[in-house]
Design a protein around this motif. Structure first.
Motif, PDB file in Angstrom:
ATOM      1  N   SER A 168      13.359 -53.902 -35.958  1.00 61.26           N
ATOM      2  CA  SER A 168      13.229 -54.357 -34.578  1.00 61.26           C
ATOM      3  C   SER A 168      12.188 -53.515 -33.858  1.00 61.26           C
ATOM      4  CB  SER A 168      14.581 -54.238 -33.859  1.00 61.26           C
ATOM      5  OG  SER A 168      14.429 -54.262 -32.460  1.00 61.26           O
ATOM      6  N   LEU A 169      11.269 -54.180 -33.163  1.00 64.98           N
ATOM      7  CA  LEU A 169      10.245 -53.449 -32.411  1.00 64.98           C
ATOM      8  C   LEU A 169      10.893 -52.530 -31.383  1.00 64.98           C
ATOM      9  CD1 LEU A 169       7.043 -53.360 -31.967  1.00 64.98           C
ATOM     10  CD2 LEU A 169       7.506 -54.781 -29.975  1.00 64.98           C
ATOM     11  N   ALA A 170      11.860 -53.048 -30.649  1.00 68.42           N
ATOM     12  CA  ALA A 170      12.503 -52.255 -29.594  1.00 68.42           C
ATOM     13  C   ALA A 170      13.308 -51.094 -30.165  1.00 68.42           C
ATOM     14  CB  ALA A 170      13.404 -53.163 -28.758  1.00 68.42           C
ATOM     15  N   ARG A 171      13.953 -51.310 -31.311  1.00 67.80           N
ATOM     16  CA  ARG A 171      14.869 -50.303 -31.852  1.00 67.80           C
ATOM     17  C   ARG A 171      14.206 -49.339 -32.827  1.00 67.80           C
ATOM     18  NH1 ARG A 171      18.087 -53.570 -34.756  1.00 67.80           N
ATOM     19  NH2 ARG A 171      16.933 -53.082 -36.669  1.00 67.80           N
ATOM     20  N   ASP A 172      13.278 -49.829 -33.638  1.00 65.52           N
ATOM     21  CA  ASP A 172      12.817 -49.056 -34.792  1.00 65.52           C
ATOM     22  C   ASP A 172      11.380 -48.556 -34.720  1.00 65.52           C
ATOM     23  OD1 ASP A 172      15.301 -49.485 -36.194  1.00 65.52           O
ATOM     24  OD2 ASP A 172      14.632 -51.533 -36.587  1.00 65.52           O
ATOM     25  N   ALA A 173      10.555 -49.116 -33.853  1.00 65.33           N
ATOM     26  CA  ALA A 173       9.138 -48.733 -33.848  1.00 65.33           C
ATOM     27  C   ALA A 173       8.935 -47.372 -33.186  1.00 65.33           C
ATOM     28  CB  ALA A 173       8.318 -49.790 -33.124  1.00 65.33           C
ATOM     29  N   VAL A 174       8.104 -46.527 -33.810  1.00 69.73           N
ATOM     30  CA  VAL A 174       7.782 -45.218 -33.227  1.00 69.73           C
ATOM     31  C   VAL A 174       6.486 -45.289 -32.423  1.00 69.73           C
ATOM     32  CG1 VAL A 174       9.041 -43.899 -34.950  1.00 69.73           C
ATOM     33  CG2 VAL A 174       6.649 -44.483 -35.385  1.00 69.73           C
ATOM     34  N   ILE A 175       5.670 -46.333 -32.644  1.00 75.11           N
ATOM     35  CA  ILE A 175       4.514 -46.638 -31.799  1.00 75.11           C
ATOM     36  C   ILE A 175       4.553 -48.139 -31.543  1.00 75.11           C
ATOM     37  CG2 ILE A 175       2.034 -46.387 -31.437  1.00 75.11           C
ATOM     38  CD1 ILE A 175       1.892 -44.522 -33.811  1.00 75.11           C
ATOM     39  N   LYS A 176       4.343 -48.542 -30.289  1.00 78.62           N
ATOM     40  CA  LYS A 176       4.406 -49.955 -29.940  1.00 78.62           C
ATOM     41  C   LYS A 176       3.151 -50.372 -29.187  1.00 78.62           C
ATOM     42  CE  LYS A 176       9.355 -49.372 -29.146  1.00 78.62           C
ATOM     43  NZ  LYS A 176      10.434 -49.409 -28.125  1.00 78.62           N
ATOM     44  N   GLU A 177       2.614 -51.503 -29.585  1.00 78.39           N
ATOM     45  CA  GLU A 177       1.478 -52.082 -28.887  1.00 78.39           C
ATOM     46  C   GLU A 177       1.943 -52.716 -27.583  1.00 78.39           C
ATOM     47  OE1 GLU A 177      -2.093 -54.400 -30.963  1.00 78.39           O
ATOM     48  OE2 GLU A 177      -0.341 -55.658 -30.679  1.00 78.39           O
ATOM     49  N   SER A 178       1.086 -52.707 -26.581  1.00 75.66           N
ATOM     50  CA  SER A 178       1.413 -53.357 -25.317  1.00 75.66           C
ATOM     51  C   SER A 178       1.532 -54.871 -25.510  1.00 75.66           C
ATOM     52  CB  SER A 178       0.340 -53.067 -24.272  1.00 75.66           C
ATOM     53  OG  SER A 178       0.490 -53.923 -23.152  1.00 75.66           O
ATOM     54  N   PRO A 179       2.510 -55.524 -24.856  1.00 74.20           N
ATOM     55  CA  PRO A 179       2.617 -56.991 -24.934  1.00 74.20           C
ATOM     56  C   PRO A 179       1.374 -57.697 -24.387  1.00 74.20           C
ATOM     57  CG  PRO A 179       4.625 -56.045 -24.033  1.00 74.20           C
ATOM     58  CD  PRO A 179       3.610 -54.947 -24.082  1.00 74.20           C
ATOM     59  N   LYS A 180       0.563 -56.981 -23.607  1.00 74.06           N
ATOM     60  CA  LYS A 180      -0.629 -57.587 -23.005  1.00 74.06           C
ATOM     61  C   LYS A 180      -1.881 -57.346 -23.850  1.00 74.06           C
ATOM     62  CE  LYS A 180       1.139 -57.252 -18.265  1.00 74.06           C
ATOM     63  NZ  LYS A 180       0.894 -56.735 -16.902  1.00 74.06           N
ATOM     64  N   SER A 181      -1.691 -57.105 -25.136  1.00 76.46           N
ATOM     65  CA  SER A 181      -2.841 -56.894 -26.011  1.00 76.46           C
ATOM     66  C   SER A 181      -3.627 -58.198 -26.164  1.00 76.46           C
ATOM     67  CB  SER A 181      -2.366 -56.427 -27.395  1.00 76.46           C
ATOM     68  OG  SER A 181      -1.963 -57.534 -28.182  1.00 76.46           O
ATOM     69  N   PRO A 182      -4.874 -58.117 -26.633  1.00 72.63           N
ATOM     70  CA  PRO A 182      -5.688 -59.339 -26.779  1.00 72.63           C
ATOM     71  C   PRO A 182      -5.365 -60.140 -28.036  1.00 72.63           C
ATOM     72  CG  PRO A 182      -6.945 -57.437 -27.467  1.00 72.63           C
ATOM     73  CD  PRO A 182      -5.643 -56.902 -26.929  1.00 72.63           C
ATOM     74  N   TYR A 183      -4.331 -59.722 -28.768  1.00 73.22           N
ATOM     75  CA  TYR A 183      -4.069 -60.354 -30.061  1.00 73.22           C
ATOM     76  C   TYR A 183      -3.048 -61.486 -29.940  1.00 73.22           C
ATOM     77  CZ  TYR A 183      -6.719 -56.525 -32.066  1.00 73.22           C
ATOM     78  OH  TYR A 183      -7.714 -55.643 -32.374  1.00 73.22           O
ATOM     79  N   ALA A 184      -3.364 -62.463 -29.128  1.00 73.48           N
ATOM     80  CA  ALA A 184      -2.499 -63.641 -29.004  1.00 73.48           C
ATOM     81  C   ALA A 184      -2.693 -64.543 -30.213  1.00 73.48           C
ATOM     82  CB  ALA A 184      -2.817 -64.402 -27.724  1.00 73.48           C
ATOM     83  N   ASN A 185      -1.593 -65.020 -30.762  1.00 72.99           N
ATOM     84  CA  ASN A 185      -1.670 -65.957 -31.883  1.00 72.99           C
ATOM     85  C   ASN A 185      -2.051 -67.349 -31.389  1.00 72.99           C
ATOM     86  OD1 ASN A 185      -0.916 -63.843 -33.479  1.00 72.99           O
ATOM     87  ND2 ASN A 185       0.878 -64.816 -34.340  1.00 72.99           N
ATOM     88  N   LEU A 186      -2.442 -68.199 -32.322  1.00 71.32           N
ATOM     89  CA  LEU A 186      -2.980 -69.503 -31.929  1.00 71.32           C
ATOM     90  C   LEU A 186      -2.691 -70.579 -32.967  1.00 71.32           C
ATOM     91  CD1 LEU A 186      -5.745 -69.648 -33.886  1.00 71.32           C
ATOM     92  CD2 LEU A 186      -6.527 -67.995 -32.192  1.00 71.32           C
ATOM     93  N   ILE A 187      -2.832 -71.814 -32.532  1.00 69.17           N
ATOM     94  CA  ILE A 187      -2.807 -72.971 -33.422  1.00 69.17           C
ATOM     95  C   ILE A 187      -4.248 -73.284 -33.783  1.00 69.17           C
ATOM     96  CG2 ILE A 187      -2.282 -75.434 -33.611  1.00 69.17           C
ATOM     97  CD1 ILE A 187       0.008 -74.941 -31.612  1.00 69.17           C
ATOM     98  N   ALA A 188      -4.518 -73.455 -35.075  1.00 65.41           N
ATOM     99  CA  ALA A 188      -5.885 -73.688 -35.538  1.00 65.41           C
ATOM    100  C   ALA A 188      -5.965 -74.961 -36.370  1.00 65.41           C
ATOM    101  CB  ALA A 188      -6.371 -72.499 -36.362  1.00 65.41           C
ATOM    102  N   VAL A 189      -7.121 -75.606 -36.312  1.00 65.01           N
ATOM    103  CA  VAL A 189      -7.393 -76.821 -37.087  1.00 65.01           C
ATOM    104  C   VAL A 189      -8.830 -76.760 -37.593  1.00 65.01           C
ATOM    105  CG1 VAL A 189      -5.795 -78.209 -35.680  1.00 65.01           C
ATOM    106  CG2 VAL A 189      -8.233 -78.152 -35.088  1.00 65.01           C
ATOM    107  N   ARG A 190      -9.179 -77.680 -38.484  1.00 61.55           N
ATOM    108  CA  ARG A 190     -10.582 -77.801 -38.882  1.00 61.55           C
ATOM    109  C   ARG A 190     -11.398 -78.292 -37.682  1.00 61.55           C
ATOM    110  NH1 ARG A 190      -7.441 -79.583 -42.983  1.00 61.55           N
ATOM    111  NH2 ARG A 190      -7.455 -81.712 -42.176  1.00 61.55           N
ATOM    112  N   ARG A 191     -12.636 -77.842 -37.586  1.00 56.34           N
ATOM    113  CA  ARG A 191     -13.461 -78.173 -36.426  1.00 56.34           C
ATOM    114  C   ARG A 191     -13.532 -79.686 -36.186  1.00 56.34           C
ATOM    115  NH1 ARG A 191     -16.935 -75.266 -33.537  1.00 56.34           N
ATOM    116  NH2 ARG A 191     -16.901 -73.563 -35.090  1.00 56.34           N
TER     117      ARG A 191
END
Length: 271
Positions: A212-235
């Motif tokens: 668990s991120l909240a319970r087990d992580a010793v370093i945590k990235e900010s929720p506002k990081s630029p690494y948002a996931n996405l839906i992708a398709v062929r162009r």
């Protein structure tokens, strides 16, 4: 039948035919069943909700679960999938460049804050000198892990690598604790925790390993990081009606509420 009724009926039939002629090609060309690739873990739970929302719009989703980040884009590029939903933009950019894919984003899904986990220490204060630190061996997630180590004050990276999001262990210019950086396949990192002091683990693999991120992580990235996931398709498919319907199903209020209540900050809606 009177001439008037006969004429009226003829007009109605003509109007209906015209409407069908206009609507027909759109519906005929639009898929009603899609094959979507996702990664193992939390995405499986989210897509159970997405599937129900999509079904109300007449769109059936067949979900294919992958255990390896290298496979979903290859499957999409080869035409074995209609879309995938597992990656952030830096990862997609790297795959397009390195493997010659022509895959584009069509909508955002979630942000999954990255964490460093450990089975040996509870806080960074206990991290010993010379400790082995696991990071992902793919360029985008490896860069992300190194940036997180820098944010925790454990390493310093070349400014140019930080600016370009291209950091590798070769770009470490200061390492006060003499940490040993160990690049591994992302799926292998949870299984290697017994051999590492800490390891950077993506959310889906962490969840599968019972972390668990909240319970087990010793370093945590900010929720506002630029690494948002996405839906992708062929162009070639980015403007297809079914692509928009898929994004609408994911970005529905039902899915947003599920993410916010189920994952308690470990996953954050990016839409």
């Amino acid at each position: 039948m009177t001439p008037f009724l006969r004429h009226r009926r003829s007009l109605l039939a003509g109007t209906a035919a015209a409407l069908l002629a206009l609507a027909g090609p759109t519906f005929a060309q639009d898929k009603q069943r899609l094959k979507v690739g996702i990664s193992v873990g939390n995405a499986e739970q989210i897509f159970e909700v997405v599937k129900k929302v999509a079904a109300r719009d007449g769109l059936q989703l067949d979900v294919v679960v992958f255990n390896d980040y290298q496979l979903p884009n290859a499957a999409l590029a080869a035409g074995d999938l209609d879309a995938n939903a597992f990656q952030h933009q830096p990862f997609l950019d790297n795959q397009n460049k390195a493997r010659g894919f022509d895959i584009v984003p069509v909508g955002l899904t979630i942000t999954a804050p990255l964490g460093f986990y450990s089975r040996k220490i509870k806080s960074l204060d206990a991290l010993p000198e010379g400790a082995s630190v696991g990071i992902q061996n793919d360029p985008s997630n490896g860069n992300r892990a190194l940036l997180l180590l820098q944010s925790a004050g454990l390493v310093t990276l070349k400014p140019e690598a930080v600016k370009n999001n291209t950091a590798t262990p070769l770009d470490v210019v200061a390492n006060p604790k003499k940490l040993k950086l160990v690049p591994l396949d992302a799926a292998q990192l949870p299984r290697s925790l017994d051999d590492l002091a800490i390891a950077s683990i993506n959310n889906d693999y962490a969840e599968k390993a019972g972390l668990s991120l909240a319970r087990d992580a010793v370093i945590k990235e900010s929720p506002k990081s630029p690494y948002a996931n996405l839906i992708a398709v062929r162009r070639a498919d980015q403007d297809k009606p079914w692509a928009k319907r898929l994004v609408a199903a994911y970005q529905s209020p039902e899915v947003k509420q599920f993410i916010e209540t189920k994952f308690n900050g470990a996953l954050v809606p990016a839409f």
